[in-house]
Design a protein around this motif. Sequence first.
Motif, PDB file in Angstrom:
ATOM      1  N   UNK A  48      -1.673  -2.943   3.265  1.00  9.55           N
ATOM      2  CA  UNK A  48      -1.348  -4.351   3.064  1.00  9.55           C
ATOM      3  C   UNK A  48      -1.827  -5.144   4.276  1.00  9.55           C
ATOM      4  N   UNK A  49      -2.872  -5.924   4.079  1.00 12.37           N
ATOM      5  CA  UNK A  49      -3.454  -6.736   5.150  1.00 12.37           C
ATOM      6  C   UNK A  49      -4.275  -7.824   4.492  1.00 12.37           C
ATOM      7  N   UNK A  50      -4.223  -9.030   5.030  1.00 12.68           N
ATOM      8  CA  UNK A  50      -4.955 -10.127   4.400  1.00 12.68           C
ATOM      9  C   UNK A  50      -6.437 -10.116   4.731  1.00 12.68           C
ATOM     10  N   UNK A  51      -6.860  -9.224   5.614  1.00 11.70           N
ATOM     11  CA  UNK A  51      -8.275  -9.129   5.952  1.00 11.70           C
ATOM     12  C   UNK A  51      -8.892  -7.934   5.220  1.00 11.70           C
ATOM     13  N   UNK A  52      -9.807  -8.239   4.330  1.00  9.99           N
ATOM     14  CA  UNK A  52     -10.430  -7.193   3.521  1.00  9.99           C
ATOM     15  C   UNK A  52     -11.149  -6.163   4.391  1.00  9.99           C
ATOM     16  N   UNK A  53     -11.824  -6.610   5.432  1.00  7.25           N
ATOM     17  CA  UNK A  53     -12.562  -5.688   6.286  1.00  7.25           C
ATOM     18  C   UNK A  53     -11.616  -4.724   7.012  1.00  7.25           C
ATOM     19  N   UNK A  54     -10.442  -5.207   7.381  1.00 11.78           N
ATOM     20  CA  UNK A  54      -9.460  -4.331   8.031  1.00 11.78           C
ATOM     21  C   UNK A  54      -9.016  -3.245   7.058  1.00 11.78           C
ATOM     22  N   UNK A  91      -5.108  15.317   3.426  1.00  8.31           N
ATOM     23  CA  UNK A  91      -3.696  15.206   3.032  1.00  8.31           C
ATOM     24  C   UNK A  91      -3.266  13.771   2.752  1.00  8.31           C
ATOM     25  N   UNK A  92      -4.219  12.854   2.630  1.00  4.92           N
ATOM     26  CA  UNK A  92      -3.880  11.450   2.390  1.00  4.92           C
ATOM     27  C   UNK A  92      -4.730  10.869   1.271  1.00  4.92           C
ATOM     28  N   UNK A  93      -4.155   9.908   0.567  1.00  9.16           N
ATOM     29  CA  UNK A  93      -4.895   9.190  -0.470  1.00  9.16           C
ATOM     30  C   UNK A  93      -4.429   7.742  -0.486  1.00  9.16           C
ATOM     31  N   UNK A  94      -5.375   6.806  -0.437  1.00  5.66           N
ATOM     32  CA  UNK A  94      -5.040   5.391  -0.547  1.00  5.66           C
ATOM     33  C   UNK A  94      -4.843   5.081  -2.030  1.00  5.66           C
ATOM     34  N   UNK A  95      -3.625   4.702  -2.384  1.00  7.99           N
ATOM     35  CA  UNK A  95      -3.308   4.485  -3.802  1.00  7.99           C
ATOM     36  C   UNK A  95      -3.385   3.018  -4.205  1.00  7.99           C
ATOM     37  N   UNK A  96      -3.538   2.138  -3.209  1.00  5.40           N
ATOM     38  CA  UNK A  96      -3.642   0.722  -3.547  1.00  5.40           C
ATOM     39  C   UNK A  96      -3.765  -0.150  -2.325  1.00  5.40           C
ATOM     40  N   UNK A  97      -4.221  -1.382  -2.531  1.00  9.12           N
ATOM     41  CA  UNK A  97      -4.356  -2.355  -1.456  1.00  9.12           C
ATOM     42  C   UNK A  97      -3.776  -3.689  -1.894  1.00  9.12           C
ATOM     43  N   UNK A  98      -3.326  -4.462  -0.918  1.00 10.56           N
ATOM     44  CA  UNK A  98      -2.814  -5.801  -1.191  1.00 10.56           C
ATOM     45  C   UNK A  98      -3.161  -6.717  -0.035  1.00 10.56           C
ATOM     46  N   UNK A  99      -3.360  -8.002  -0.355  1.00  8.49           N
ATOM     47  CA  UNK A  99      -3.752  -8.965   0.666  1.00  8.49           C
ATOM     48  C   UNK A  99      -2.612  -9.802   1.204  1.00  8.49           C
TER      49      UNK A  99
END
Length: 220
Positions: free
Chosen positions: A7-13, A26-34
Amino acid sequence: MIRVALVDDQHLVRAGFRMVLDYQDDMAVVGEAGDGEEALRLLRTTPADVVVMDLRMPVMDGVTATRRICAAGPLPRVLVLTTFDTDEEAFAALQAGASGFLLKSVPPEDLLKAIRVVAGGEAVVAPRVTRRLLDRFAGRLTASDQAVPGPHGLTDREREVLLLVAQGLSNLEISVRLQVADTTVKTHIGRILNKLGLRDRVQAVVFAYESGLVRPGDPH
């Protein structure tokens, strides 16, 4: 597999974090939010173990989102990222239930370690950063008349350990200070959390300041 939401408002971050996390077995990104509101919508339909949360975002800030997420249940746990010198919301995020915080400038390996620690049910609190942050902000939070008196059912040794935790000492530093084994310190901290009904080390630090057991600027 540790399910991570970014969760970060900067897409590049977010893209940078995802790139690092995608290389981990051992990790998986399951979603993003701005922003926080988008994060809440995401988490209603996408289970996650850890939310890597920015603080300053439009629509809904990270503190409000953290409070909402933590109030909903034990998972996901929130790991806050802060620039520290400008993010005065960091302490408020810990009050809201965050399991720890890191500076955005940390090396990738420190972020990965922190995610694993938080996912395992522990808290991430860099002792020296904790001390500096609490000394800076806790004064306004303990200025009310809401301090909780009494020893809270703690033994003298448990109270002593709690004070040292709140002063930013690590388990190893506490064991050296008290001349006891590191495992003994961990046992004391476990009992403290159980007696006070706290989730982790972060909440113990916040409790110590809010209850008046420790005041900003107290000597070690």
